[in-house]
Design a protein around this motif. Structure first.
Motif, PDB file in Angstrom:
ATOM      1  N   PRO A 146       4.993   5.274  -2.517  1.00 38.74           N
ATOM      2  CA  PRO A 146       4.642   5.663  -1.138  1.00 38.74           C
ATOM      3  C   PRO A 146       3.270   5.143  -0.718  1.00 38.74           C
ATOM      4  O   PRO A 146       3.090   4.694   0.420  1.00 38.74           O
ATOM      5  CB  PRO A 146       4.671   7.198  -1.185  1.00 38.74           C
ATOM      6  CG  PRO A 146       5.587   7.526  -2.318  1.00 38.74           C
ATOM      7  CD  PRO A 146       5.349   6.456  -3.333  1.00 38.74           C
ATOM      8  N   SER A 147       2.311   5.199  -1.627  1.00 36.17           N
ATOM      9  CA  SER A 147       0.983   4.678  -1.327  1.00 36.17           C
ATOM     10  C   SER A 147       1.040   3.177  -1.099  1.00 36.17           C
ATOM     11  O   SER A 147       0.450   2.657  -0.141  1.00 36.17           O
ATOM     12  CB  SER A 147       0.020   5.009  -2.475  1.00 36.17           C
ATOM     13  OG  SER A 147      -1.260   4.478  -2.236  1.00 36.17           O
ATOM     14  N   MET A 161       2.446   2.287   2.377  1.00 36.18           N
ATOM     15  CA  MET A 161       1.502   2.479   3.481  1.00 36.18           C
ATOM     16  C   MET A 161       0.463   1.357   3.509  1.00 36.18           C
ATOM     17  O   MET A 161       0.076   0.868   4.585  1.00 36.18           O
ATOM     18  CB  MET A 161       0.820   3.835   3.353  1.00 36.18           C
ATOM     19  CG  MET A 161       1.777   5.013   3.438  1.00 36.18           C
ATOM     20  SD  MET A 161       2.682   5.086   5.003  1.00 36.18           S
ATOM     21  CE  MET A 161       1.415   5.764   6.065  1.00 36.18           C
ATOM     22  N   PHE A 164      -0.009  -1.260   6.757  1.00 38.14           N
ATOM     23  CA  PHE A 164      -1.134  -1.086   7.675  1.00 38.14           C
ATOM     24  C   PHE A 164      -2.377  -1.927   7.379  1.00 38.14           C
ATOM     25  O   PHE A 164      -3.173  -2.164   8.287  1.00 38.14           O
ATOM     26  CB  PHE A 164      -1.543   0.395   7.722  1.00 38.14           C
ATOM     27  CG  PHE A 164      -0.531   1.276   8.388  1.00 38.14           C
ATOM     28  CD1 PHE A 164      -0.358   1.250   9.755  1.00 38.14           C
ATOM     29  CD2 PHE A 164       0.270   2.119   7.631  1.00 38.14           C
ATOM     30  CE1 PHE A 164       0.584   2.064  10.376  1.00 38.14           C
ATOM     31  CE2 PHE A 164       1.222   2.927   8.240  1.00 38.14           C
ATOM     32  CZ  PHE A 164       1.384   2.901   9.616  1.00 38.14           C
ATOM     33  N   SER A 218      -5.583  14.299   1.809  1.00 40.69           N
ATOM     34  CA  SER A 218      -4.524  13.909   0.879  1.00 40.69           C
ATOM     35  C   SER A 218      -4.800  14.406  -0.538  1.00 40.69           C
ATOM     36  O   SER A 218      -3.868  14.816  -1.239  1.00 40.69           O
ATOM     37  CB  SER A 218      -4.343  12.390   0.884  1.00 40.69           C
ATOM     38  OG  SER A 218      -5.464  11.730   0.338  1.00 40.69           O
ATOM     39  N   GLY A 226       1.486   9.084  -0.063  1.00 40.99           N
ATOM     40  CA  GLY A 226       1.596   8.170   1.065  1.00 40.99           C
ATOM     41  C   GLY A 226       0.391   8.274   1.977  1.00 40.99           C
ATOM     42  O   GLY A 226      -0.137   7.261   2.461  1.00 40.99           O
ATOM     43  N   LEU A 227      -0.085   9.493   2.208  1.00 43.93           N
ATOM     44  CA  LEU A 227      -1.308   9.682   2.992  1.00 43.93           C
ATOM     45  C   LEU A 227      -2.505   9.042   2.301  1.00 43.93           C
ATOM     46  O   LEU A 227      -3.376   8.465   2.950  1.00 43.93           O
ATOM     47  CB  LEU A 227      -1.570  11.170   3.220  1.00 43.93           C
ATOM     48  CG  LEU A 227      -0.638  11.890   4.187  1.00 43.93           C
ATOM     49  CD1 LEU A 227      -0.986  13.374   4.241  1.00 43.93           C
ATOM     50  CD2 LEU A 227      -0.730  11.275   5.580  1.00 43.93           C
ATOM     51  N   LEU A 286      -2.424   5.498   3.121  1.00 50.96           N
ATOM     52  CA  LEU A 286      -2.899   5.266   4.480  1.00 50.96           C
ATOM     53  C   LEU A 286      -4.426   5.258   4.519  1.00 50.96           C
ATOM     54  O   LEU A 286      -5.031   4.424   5.207  1.00 50.96           O
ATOM     55  CB  LEU A 286      -2.356   6.346   5.422  1.00 50.96           C
ATOM     56  CG  LEU A 286      -2.834   6.282   6.874  1.00 50.96           C
ATOM     57  CD1 LEU A 286      -2.443   4.952   7.508  1.00 50.96           C
ATOM     58  CD2 LEU A 286      -2.262   7.447   7.669  1.00 50.96           C
TER      59      LEU A 286
END
Length: 497
Positions: A325-326, A329, A333, A359, A385-386, A389
């Motif tokens: 997930p990381s 992201m 981005f 996070s 994931g955060l 981001l």
């Protein structure tokens, strides 16, 4: 270097520059999940295993600044190739290691090769790109950095879990060899060749003993000794001896600073690092944001690996898969953040550091939920994931903003100094957080150790947030001053009328 070829094929140039960077950083994170397999395969004790991780980082940190200075003096392309070849050969040596000593020697040499390579990449980006294109290039660089850190455990876990015993950990090193071969081919084809060397650079054929003195050998010895003394307590000597070594290292670094100032007074071109770098607020503040962030971010992955494998009993592959997930992201981005950094960079830093705090608190909450009926690895995946981001916002913005006012002929040394600071702060953060984790674990569970460590990391992140706020304030002041200076001719013209 000529910019003509670069403008024709910027994508190819970035592939040639960033592929070896990915491999060099992958060799930090992928080895984390391979440590248990190395312990069994080579019958290594805890001290040897610590050096598998830290020897690479230490050598990496030592090589960065002098390699950056050498690239500024003699051109970056040749040193880029030197770093790639050295990294590939020493990766092969690590893969065939027969005992812990051989592996650790290879890891130190790998770190030196990566340290020679890294500042050349930063210097070439600074030299070849300008304006929004430079921001986009640094955004791509940050994407690669984030992906290497985030996917390293997944790749390492894949090799360890899905290959025969005593083979998987070797593949984490061996994979660098074909990468290095491919990089050499594409770099020869795609990297722009240098223009005739400017006055501050010397032709490779003219590197006499006098030219080598321009590398500032006294400064090199002082800086290297200072870095080693400061980092050793976080690697090996976590006691009073370590504190004494760190204090001695700070004194040596102070002596290095005095030497660089004295040398510059004699000859402005002589110092390894032009200390006027530290009069550039954009360089100092944004480099500080990134260094403080790296104090807290890498320990997250180290603690997560321990918790998932030792605490929950999952395999290395699943532990690595939690980084996806990381990585997603970051991939989505980072490049866009780099593109818009010239306009929104300070806001990205503030937003990213706020998200990083949230996070890491979320990681602790997700671990707590594991003891309830609502616990799930999905919650952990969401907060990771955060975390990705936050990386996508912070790393490209801070990297671009820190270099925006640095002259191209100082870019290698500037990048080396910033990267060295990041390596030192990372070592400090890893030592501090792992110490807390195992201290809590001695009297409690992995869940409690993970929750306490997450809370500590969140507190550490606040230092990066405070610095990001200061950098944003300074950027606003600089922008207002620039607008006022632009308005002065108009006011004078109006008064004349």
């Amino acid at each position: 270097m000529t910019s003509t070829a670069q403008k024709k094929q910027p994508v190819r140039v970035m592939i040639a520059l960033l592929t070896p960077l990915f491999a060099a950083l992958l060799s930090i994170s992928s080895v984390m999940v391979a440590i248990p397999a190395i312990e069994v395969g080579l019958d290594a004790d805890s001290s040897a295993l610590q050096w598998v991780l830290s020897g690479y980082a230490l050598a990496f940190g030592i090589a960065l600044v002098p390699a950056g200075r050498a690239g500024d003096l003699w051109g970056r392309r040749g040193l880029y190739f030197t770093g790639v070849v050295a990294f590939g050969l020493t990766s092969l040596l690590a893969a065939v290691a027969v005992d812990p000593l051989m592996l650790n020697v290879a890891r130190v040499l790998m770190g030196l090769g990566a340290g020679v390579l890294m500042p050349q990449i930063i210097g070439m980006i600074q030299e070849l790109f300008e304006g929004p294109e430079r921001g986009r290039a640094y955004g791509l660089m940050s994407t690669v950095i984030g992906l290497a850190v985030a996917t390293g455990p997944l790749i390492g876990g894949f090799f360890v879990d899905l290959t025969p015993e005593n083979i998987g950990w070797r593949l984490t090193f061996l994979v660098n060899v074909p990468i290095a071969v491919v990089v050499l081919v594409v770099a020869l084809l795609w990297l722009p060749r240098p223009d005739p060397a400017p006055a501050h650079q010397a032709s490779p054929r003219a590197r006499s003993a006098r030219e080598l003195l321009r590398l500032d050998p006294v400064g090199l010895v002082l800086l290297s000794a200072g870095i080693v003394l400061v980092m050793l307590p976080f690697i090996q000597f976590r006691n009073l001896l370590g504190a004494a070594l760190a204090a001695a290292g700070l004194l040596v670094l102070a002596g290095w600073t005095w030497w660089e100032k004295w040398l510059r007074n004699r000859d402005p071109d002589a110092p390894m690092v032009d200390l006027r770098l530290f009069t550039l607020p954009s360089y100092v503040l944004n480099s500080a944001v990134l260094s403080l962030y790296f104090t807290a971010m890498p320990p997250i992955w180290a603690m997560l690996t321990i918790y998932l494998q030792q605490g929950l009993g999952h395999g290395a592959l699943l532990a690595g898969a939690m980084t996806l997930p990381s990585a997603a992201m970051i991939l989505l981005f980072s490049a866009q953040v780099g593109k818009h950094t010239p306009r929104l960079g300070p806001k990205f830093l503030v937003a990213g550091t706020c998200i990083s705090i949230f996070s890491t608190l979320g990681i602790g909450a997700s671990v707590w939920l594991m003891s309830t009926d609502y616990g799930s690895l999905w919650w952990l995946g969401i907060v990771l994931g955060l975390n990705g981001l936050s990386q996508a916002l912070i790393i490209p913005a801070a990297q671009t903003l820190s270099m925006q006012d640095v002259p191209a002929h100082m870019a290698g040394a500037a990048g080396g100094v910033a990267q060295t600071a990041q390596r030192i702060f990372t070592a400090m953060g890893l030592a501090f957080v792992t110490g807390i984790y195992f201290a809590v674990l001695a009297g409690s569970s992995h869940e409690t150790a993970m929750m306490v460590s997450s809370a500590v990391i969140s507190l550490m992140m606040t230092a990066s947030l405070a610095t990001a706020l200061l950098a944003a304030r300074r950027a606003r002041q600089a922008r207002r001053a620039h607008q006022q200076s632009d308005a002065e001719p108009e006011r004078a013209l109006s008064a004349g009328e």
